[in-house]
Design an enzyme around this catalytic site. Structure first.
Site, PDB file in Angstrom:
ATOM      1  N   ASP A 125       1.446 -27.275 -28.450  1.00 17.08           N
ATOM      2  CA  ASP A 125       1.402 -28.721 -28.671  1.00 17.08           C
ATOM      3  C   ASP A 125       2.230 -29.323 -27.548  1.00 17.08           C
ATOM      4  O   ASP A 125       3.443 -29.146 -27.495  1.00 17.08           O
ATOM      5  CB  ASP A 125       2.013 -29.032 -30.045  1.00 17.08           C
ATOM      6  CG  ASP A 125       2.132 -30.533 -30.304  1.00 17.08           C
ATOM      7  OD1 ASP A 125       1.979 -31.319 -29.352  1.00 17.08           O
ATOM      8  OD2 ASP A 125       2.400 -30.901 -31.466  1.00 17.08           O
TER       9      ASP A 125
ATOM     10  N   TYR B 135      14.837 -27.587 -36.495  1.00 15.87           N
ATOM     11  CA  TYR B 135      13.457 -27.848 -36.833  1.00 15.87           C
ATOM     12  C   TYR B 135      12.673 -28.461 -35.681  1.00 15.87           C
ATOM     13  O   TYR B 135      13.008 -29.520 -35.186  1.00 15.87           O
ATOM     14  CB  TYR B 135      13.342 -28.756 -38.069  1.00 15.87           C
ATOM     15  CG  TYR B 135      11.913 -28.825 -38.496  1.00 15.87           C
ATOM     16  CD1 TYR B 135      11.347 -27.752 -39.162  1.00 15.87           C
ATOM     17  CD2 TYR B 135      11.113 -29.897 -38.138  1.00 15.87           C
ATOM     18  CE1 TYR B 135      10.014 -27.754 -39.493  1.00 15.87           C
ATOM     19  CE2 TYR B 135       9.776 -29.914 -38.468  1.00 15.87           C
ATOM     20  CZ  TYR B 135       9.235 -28.837 -39.141  1.00 15.87           C
ATOM     21  OH  TYR B 135       7.912 -28.838 -39.448  1.00 15.87           O
TER      22      TYR B 135
ATOM     23  N   LYS C 279       6.215 -26.614 -37.460  1.00 15.53           N
ATOM     24  CA  LYS C 279       5.631 -25.323 -37.789  1.00 15.53           C
ATOM     25  C   LYS C 279       4.813 -24.880 -36.599  1.00 15.53           C
ATOM     26  O   LYS C 279       4.321 -25.701 -35.837  1.00 15.53           O
ATOM     27  CB  LYS C 279       4.712 -25.463 -39.006  1.00 15.53           C
ATOM     28  CG  LYS C 279       5.467 -25.714 -40.279  1.00 15.53           C
ATOM     29  CD  LYS C 279       5.482 -24.461 -41.121  1.00 15.53           C
ATOM     30  CE  LYS C 279       6.222 -24.662 -42.422  1.00 15.53           C
ATOM     31  NZ  LYS C 279       7.636 -24.265 -42.342  1.00 15.53           N
TER      32      LYS C 279
HETATM   33  C1  F6R Z   1       4.006 -31.586 -38.751  1.00 17.69           C
HETATM   34  C2  F6R Z   1       3.992 -32.660 -37.773  1.00 17.69           C
HETATM   35  C3  F6R Z   1       4.101 -34.058 -38.250  1.00 17.69           C
HETATM   36  C4  F6R Z   1       5.470 -34.643 -37.931  1.00 17.69           C
HETATM   37  C5  F6R Z   1       5.606 -36.072 -38.469  1.00 17.69           C
HETATM   38  C6  F6R Z   1       6.942 -36.707 -38.070  1.00 17.69           C
HETATM   39  O1  F6R Z   1       3.927 -30.350 -38.125  1.00 17.69           O
HETATM   40  O2  F6R Z   1       3.926 -32.439 -36.596  1.00 17.69           O
HETATM   41  O3  F6R Z   1       3.786 -34.182 -39.601  1.00 17.69           O
HETATM   42  O4  F6R Z   1       6.467 -33.824 -38.480  1.00 17.69           O
HETATM   43  O5  F6R Z   1       4.581 -36.884 -37.949  1.00 17.69           O
HETATM   44  O6  F6R Z   1       7.049 -36.616 -36.706  1.00 17.69           O
HETATM   45  P1  F6R Z   1       8.238 -37.256 -35.878  1.00 17.69           P
HETATM   46  O7  F6R Z   1       9.504 -36.767 -36.489  1.00 17.69           O
HETATM   47  O8  F6R Z   1       7.994 -36.723 -34.498  1.00 17.69           O
HETATM   48  O9  F6R Z   1       8.078 -38.740 -35.970  1.00 17.69           O
HETATM   49 MG    MG Z   2       2.686 -32.580 -32.383  1.00 21.77          MG
HETATM   50 MG    MG Z   3       0.054 -29.072 -34.216  1.00 13.19          MG
END
Ligand code: F6R
Ligand code: MG
Ligand code: MG
Length: 367
Positions: free
Chosen positions: A11, A229, A232
């Site tokens: 990613d 964190y 995943k």
């Molecule tokens: C799960 C994922 C998303 C982000 C969520 C918050 O793997 O990538 O669900 O965790 O959109 O993202 P931030 O903290 O970057 O705003």
């Molecule tokens: Mg992402």
């Molecule tokens: Mg992803």
């Protein structure tokens, strides 16, 4: 002829948020890999995505963990990050490129890898699975069904080549150890481990009678690498099919049931794994639900004949509908388990901070 199939993914920035990739990322990655094909480093390649993960499927002659191939993937991710993700200010540009410099192998640096070196059979059908908003342990359930459960795979009973069963390599991703277990003899031990998919992850599967490699999965867990964190690690998987291995339809059958996997919003929720065609490989509701695509290829002298977008079929409509019903049911739990993951899985999120903050306010409970 020996061919290595390498699927390396990362990613490196989402469009929009964490929902999908930008077409320009795909375009530049394709350009980089076609240059590598011209130089002869690659036999063939296919660039695709599932959700916000850019996927580089490559075939070559150089074996697994080859530094040149891994460097090509790494350099491609870095260039796409710099020339597209950062320029367009895509969300989380370069998020999976955890190390500053390439060190010979992308394993442990953030990108996910599934690789297998094979002797190309007279006909070599294989399927690549890629999922978003979940983790490598998400493959445990379908892999068990495909290679150890005759209620899923008729060939385990009917085909003499499969009748001896398969060997499963299971990795403990916390302690970084592996164990090989035999099915059907040791299925209870196997299930005792892989029923904890956040820790015990199936990495490889061989046919027992001749050690033919049948499946290879990515096992990286980004949060374990980074120590905090970072999401995943959306997993990938390669499975060979037919002629003494599970049939294409037996492999796909395991995905008809949208089982619950960890991931979804903020990598902190259980939700159904929904099988979708490439055109729906985009995460929406609550950043999900987690989804998986299946791309079939016939390999000929290392050339990828495909993809055949295998979940692009009304036969999976019911699974998708079931997944949505499960999604709705799980969502109604809001921040409660078992929708939200358990304590162990929340280790790298705010939970430790909440506990720390309340530390002094916790008093011994009276009898
Ligand atoms: C799960 C994922 C998303 C982000 C969520 C918050 O793997 O990538 O669900 O965790 O959109 O993202 P931030 O903290 O970057 O705003
Ligand atoms: Mg992402
Ligand atoms: Mg992803």
């Amino acid at each position: 002829m020996k061919v290595t199939i390498s699927l390396i993914k990362a990613d490196i920035g989402g469009w929009v948020g964490h929902s999908t990739v930008h077409p320009k990322q795909i375009e530049l990655a394709k350009q980089k890999l076609s240059e590598a094909k011209e130089t002869g480093l690659l036999l063939d390649f296919f660039v695709f995505h599932v959700g916000d993960d850019l996927q580089l499927l490559m075939t070559h002659k150089y074996g697994e963990s080859n530094p040149e191939i891994h460097k090509l993937a790494w350099d491609t991710f870095v260039e796409v990050t710099n020339k597209v993700s950062k320029v367009l200010k895509l969300y989380g540009a370069g998020q999976d490129l955890l190390s500053e410099a390439f060190s010979g192998n992308v394993r442990g640096m953030g990108p996910g890898v599934a690789e297998m070196e094979i002797e190309e059979r007279p006909s070599e059908p294989f399927i690549v699975f890629a999922a978003d908003k979940t983790e490598p342990g998400a493959w445990n359930y379908p892999l068990y069904k495909i290679f150890a459960d005759p209620f899923n795979t008729a060939g385990l009973v009917i085909d003499p080549s499969m009748h001896d069963g398969f060997k499963f390599e299971v990795m403990d991703v916390i302690e970084h150890k592996v164990v090989v277990l035999n099915a059907p003899e040791e299925i209870y031990d196997l299930l005792a481990l892989i029923g904890t998919p956040g820790r015990y992850v199936i990495r490889r599967i061989w046919r027992k009678k001749d050690d033919l490699i049948a499946a290879a999965a990515s096992v990286t867990r980004l949060n374990l690498i980074a120590g905090k964190y970072v999401g995943k690690d959306d997993p990938v998987l390669i499975i060979r099919a037919q002629h003494g291995l599970p049939a294409v339809g037996e492999i796909l059958e395991a995905f008809a049931f949208p089982h619950l996997v960890a991931g979804w919003m903020r990598g902190s929720h259980n939700g159904p794994l929904m099988p979708v065609p490439m055109k729906y490989a985009k995460c929406t509701r609550f950043d999900g639900p987690p989804r998986v695509i299946a791309l079939g290829f016939q390999l000929h002298d290392g050339i990828l004949e495909g993809p055949n977008d295998l979940f692009d079929d009304p036969a999976y409509d019911l699974s998708r509908q079931t997944a949505q019903m499960i999604a709705e049911y799980m969502r109604r739990h809001g921040p409660f388990m078992p929708h939200r993951l358990g304590m162990e899985e929340m280790e790298y999120t705010t939970l430790p901070h909440v506990l720390k903050k309340l530390e002094d306010r916790f008093k011994m409970a009276e009898e």
